[in-house]
Scaffold this motif. Sequence first.
Motif, PDB file in Angstrom:
ATOM      1  N   LYS A 176      -5.750   3.303  -0.579  1.00 17.82           N
ATOM      2  CA  LYS A 176      -5.185   2.119   0.212  1.00 17.82           C
ATOM      3  C   LYS A 176      -4.522   1.029  -0.471  1.00 17.82           C
ATOM      4  O   LYS A 176      -3.686   0.346  -0.044  1.00 17.82           O
ATOM      5  N   SER A 177      -5.059   0.848  -1.726  1.00 18.82           N
ATOM      6  CA  SER A 177      -4.348  -0.452  -2.523  1.00 18.82           C
ATOM      7  C   SER A 177      -3.201   0.232  -3.227  1.00 18.82           C
ATOM      8  O   SER A 177      -2.136  -0.556  -3.199  1.00 18.82           O
ATOM      9  N   ASP A 178      -3.092   1.407  -3.337  1.00 21.90           N
ATOM     10  CA  ASP A 178      -1.732   2.008  -3.803  1.00 21.90           C
ATOM     11  C   ASP A 178      -0.596   1.890  -2.723  1.00 21.90           C
ATOM     12  O   ASP A 178       0.687   1.649  -3.126  1.00 21.90           O
ATOM     13  N   LYS A 179      -0.765   1.959  -1.496  1.00 14.40           N
ATOM     14  CA  LYS A 179       0.005   2.050  -0.381  1.00 14.40           C
ATOM     15  C   LYS A 179       0.506   0.508  -0.325  1.00 14.40           C
ATOM     16  O   LYS A 179       1.797   0.360  -0.042  1.00 14.40           O
ATOM     17  N   LYS A 180      -0.386  -0.406  -0.357  1.00 15.83           N
ATOM     18  CA  LYS A 180      -0.015  -1.881  -0.472  1.00 15.83           C
ATOM     19  C   LYS A 180       1.077  -2.148  -1.443  1.00 15.83           C
ATOM     20  O   LYS A 180       2.094  -2.974  -1.435  1.00 15.83           O
ATOM     21  N   ALA A 181       0.702  -1.817  -2.695  1.00 16.03           N
ATOM     22  CA  ALA A 181       1.437  -2.038  -3.952  1.00 16.03           C
ATOM     23  C   ALA A 181       2.733  -1.521  -3.666  1.00 16.03           C
ATOM     24  O   ALA A 181       4.045  -1.966  -4.105  1.00 16.03           O
ATOM     25  N   ARG A 182       2.925  -0.060  -3.251  1.00 15.97           N
ATOM     26  CA  ARG A 182       4.114   0.816  -3.166  1.00 15.97           C
ATOM     27  C   ARG A 182       4.889   0.097  -2.156  1.00 15.97           C
ATOM     28  O   ARG A 182       6.057  -0.047  -2.277  1.00 15.97           O
ATOM     29  N   VAL A 183       4.335  -0.468  -0.941  1.00 13.97           N
ATOM     30  CA  VAL A 183       5.297  -1.299   0.020  1.00 13.97           C
ATOM     31  C   VAL A 183       5.870  -2.527  -0.691  1.00 13.97           C
ATOM     32  O   VAL A 183       7.052  -2.747  -0.225  1.00 13.97           O
ATOM     33  N   GLN A 184       5.197  -3.198  -1.264  1.00 11.85           N
ATOM     34  CA  GLN A 184       5.729  -4.357  -1.807  1.00 11.85           C
ATOM     35  C   GLN A 184       6.737  -3.893  -2.784  1.00 11.85           C
ATOM     36  O   GLN A 184       7.770  -4.794  -3.161  1.00 11.85           O
ATOM     37  N   ALA A 185       6.548  -3.074  -3.714  1.00  9.14           N
ATOM     38  CA  ALA A 185       7.486  -2.726  -4.417  1.00  9.14           C
ATOM     39  C   ALA A 185       8.804  -2.219  -3.875  1.00  9.14           C
ATOM     40  O   ALA A 185       9.994  -2.657  -4.453  1.00  9.14           O
ATOM     41  N   LEU A 186       8.701  -1.497  -2.789  1.00  5.16           N
ATOM     42  CA  LEU A 186      10.023  -0.770  -1.971  1.00  5.16           C
ATOM     43  C   LEU A 186      10.676  -2.251  -1.613  1.00  5.16           C
ATOM     44  O   LEU A 186      11.845  -2.297  -1.441  1.00  5.16           O
ATOM     45  N   LEU A 187      10.042  -3.309  -1.155  1.00  2.27           N
ATOM     46  CA  LEU A 187      10.389  -4.428  -0.192  1.00  2.27           C
ATOM     47  C   LEU A 187      11.218  -5.189  -1.408  1.00  2.27           C
ATOM     48  O   LEU A 187      12.245  -5.774  -1.131  1.00  2.27           O
ATOM     49  N   LYS A 188      10.647  -5.289  -2.617  1.00  3.25           N
ATOM     50  CA  LYS A 188      11.347  -5.900  -3.764  1.00  3.25           C
ATOM     51  C   LYS A 188      12.635  -5.121  -4.207  1.00  3.25           C
ATOM     52  O   LYS A 188      13.852  -5.875  -4.370  1.00  3.25           O
TER      53      LYS A 188
END
Length: 45
Positions: A25-37
């Motif tokens: 769950k936390s990896d998905k959130k971190a990955r989404v934020q990285a993709l947004l950046k």
Amino acid sequence: MGKYQLDYKGMQQVERFHEKHSTVKSDKKARVQALLKQAKKKTGK
């Protein structure tokens, strides 16, 4: 002590299970934020 006591090998398996299921769950959130950046950088250029 508890009814069910695990030996060292059992404790490792339980720990691995919790790592596998809790970090997804936390990896998905971190990955989404990285993709947004990355998307912001691409559109900003």
